[in-house]
Design a protein around this motif. Structure first.
Motif, short mmCIF file in Angstrom:
data_model
loop_
_atom_site.label_atom_id
_atom_site.label_comp_id
_atom_site.label_asym_id
_atom_site.label_seq_id
_atom_site.Cartn_x
_atom_site.Cartn_y
_atom_site.Cartn_z
N THR A 122 33.77 1.16 82.38
CA THR A 122 33.84 -0.19 81.81
C THR A 122 33.57 -1.25 82.88
OG1 THR A 122 35.34 0.40 80.02
CG2 THR A 122 35.43 -1.86 80.79
N GLU A 287 30.91 -0.93 73.15
CA GLU A 287 30.85 0.39 73.79
C GLU A 287 30.60 1.49 72.77
OE1 GLU A 287 34.25 1.09 76.20
OE2 GLU A 287 33.67 -0.36 77.72
N GLY A 288 31.13 1.29 71.56
CA GLY A 288 30.89 2.28 70.51
C GLY A 288 29.43 2.37 70.13
N SER A 291 27.58 4.20 72.74
CA SER A 291 28.27 5.46 73.10
C SER A 291 28.66 5.46 74.57
CB SER A 291 27.35 6.66 72.83
OG SER A 291 26.96 6.68 71.48
N PRO A 293 31.20 5.59 77.48
CA PRO A 293 32.57 6.13 77.59
C PRO A 293 33.48 5.24 78.42
CG PRO A 293 31.08 7.29 79.08
CD PRO A 293 30.23 6.30 78.34
N ASN A 297 35.89 2.19 74.07
CA ASN A 297 35.66 3.43 73.30
C ASN A 297 36.95 4.25 73.22
OD1 ASN A 297 33.82 4.75 71.77
ND2 ASN A 297 32.62 5.55 73.44
N TRP A 300 39.39 2.83 70.74
CA TRP A 300 39.03 3.17 69.36
C TRP A 300 39.44 4.60 69.01
CZ3 TRP A 300 38.34 1.34 64.90
CH2 TRP A 300 37.61 2.01 63.90
#
Length: 346
Positions: A122, A287-288, A291, A293, A297, A300
């Motif tokens: 991140t 981030e979803g 994809s 990581p 994410n 979630w």
């Protein structure tokens, strides 16, 4: 004086952090206790299976004593306030325990290892994007402030109004559709290729996967940052000390970058740091889509799978980063603008 002020701010931040953690502990106490009870049952069952030479009676005695011992260790039979207190102490001391479902890449259920894996991802994504975003935004904002209401200023202001209102997830999906499927330049998502290359190629592969999410974030962010910088610098350029600097014959670049921009630095830096702090916890959708990581994410997934130990670990990390960022901003204001007397009583 400054050292005393810094110490007070840090102590205030720590007290705020502790209070927030105990609130989390109270809110999630019931679910955490259910998780602990399930983990105790699972642990004792595993220990009994490993002791295959025990008789049925010995197993029963061992099970009762072992469960009692573990419940005592985790304060599960204490009064409710004591249980909330010890859950909070565990969170503050980073004793986050094991997850219920989620595992790290190595297969570990240790929450610290799971979270430690995603924090760098991140930070790499959003720190890179916001650093470039701020750089481009400041340069464009200064150019706009130098010639207000001219072609560059008016045209970029219109683009700002169009782009700044776009949802990041919508633009991300458009960018994926264009640059992954129509013009296949970038990968659709992920941190690296599968299987990942080795050696130096591994880092190049990460940069390749990082490019499209970063470009999307920059496109969304720098227009608004340029517009704000333009307004701040434009207001600063009307100040008397700027007129005085120009009257002394200083080069325009020195007036802009040495005087005007330094005075405008606190709000610009505040905006950048706040954007970074908000993105750390609020990047769940972004981030979803890619994809990626990262922490968003993981947030979630932990909510979807009701993995409360991981969720509590993430909340404590996010809270610490956010409070630390606010203290950092308070402490650097005096360096960014000498007119601000940080910690002065008068």
């Amino acid at each position: 004086m400054y050292g005393k002020y810094a110490l007070k701010r840090i102590i205030h931040m720590l007290l705020t952090f502790i209070i927030i953690i105990f609130i989390y502990s109270a809110l999630f106490n019931t679910v955490m206790e259910r998780t602990l009870e399930a983990q105790i049952t699972e642990q004792v069952r595993g220990e009994i299976i490993a002791r295959s030479n025990m008789t049925a009676k010995e197993i029963e005695v061992y099970k009762v004593e072992r469960v009692k011992s573990l419940r005592l260790r985790y304060h599960l039979d204490d009064p409710i306030l004591s249980r909330i207190f010890w859950r909070g102490v565990d969170i503050i001391t980073l004793n986050w325990g094991d997850s219920t479902i989620i595992t790290s890449l190595e297969g570990s259920r240790d929450v610290k290892k799971i979270i430690a894996e995603v924090i760098p991802n991140t930070l790499i994504l959003f720190t890179t994007a916001i650093a470039l975003d701020i750089l481009i935004g400041i340069l464009l904002g200064i150019k706009k402030a130098q010639k207000p209401n001219k072609l560059l200023d008016q045209s970029t202001s219109i683009i700002t109004m169009i782009v700044y209102g776009m949802p990041s997830w919508w633009l991300a999906m458009i960018m994926i559709m264009v640059f992954v499927y129509i013009i296949p330049i970038f990968p659709s998502g992920g941190l690296h290729s599968v299987p990942p290359p080795e050696g130096f190629a591994y880092y190049l592969d990460i940069l390749y996967h990082l490019a499209l999410p970063v470009i999307t974030l920059i496109i969304i962010g720098f227009w608004g940052r340029a517009y704000l910088t333009r307004n701040i610098v434009l207001g600063t350029l009307q100040e008397d000390y700027i007129m005085s600097a120009r009257a002394r014959g200083l080069p325009e670049s020195k007036v802009l970058y040495g005087h005007a921009l330094r005075s405008a630095a606190p709000p610009i830096v505040t905006m950048g740091v706040m954007s970074l702090l908000m993105s750390v916890s609020g990047s769940l959708v972004y981030e979803g889509i890619f994809s990626w990581p990262g922490m968003g994410n993981l947030y979630w997934i932990s909510v979807q799978q009701n993995d409360i130990p991981v969720l509590l670990g993430l909340l404590s990390v996010t809270t610490a980063l956010y409070l630390g960022g606010l203290v950092f901003l308070d402490l650097i204001y005096g360096f960014l603008d000498p007119r601000i007397k940080v910690g002065d009583k008068k």
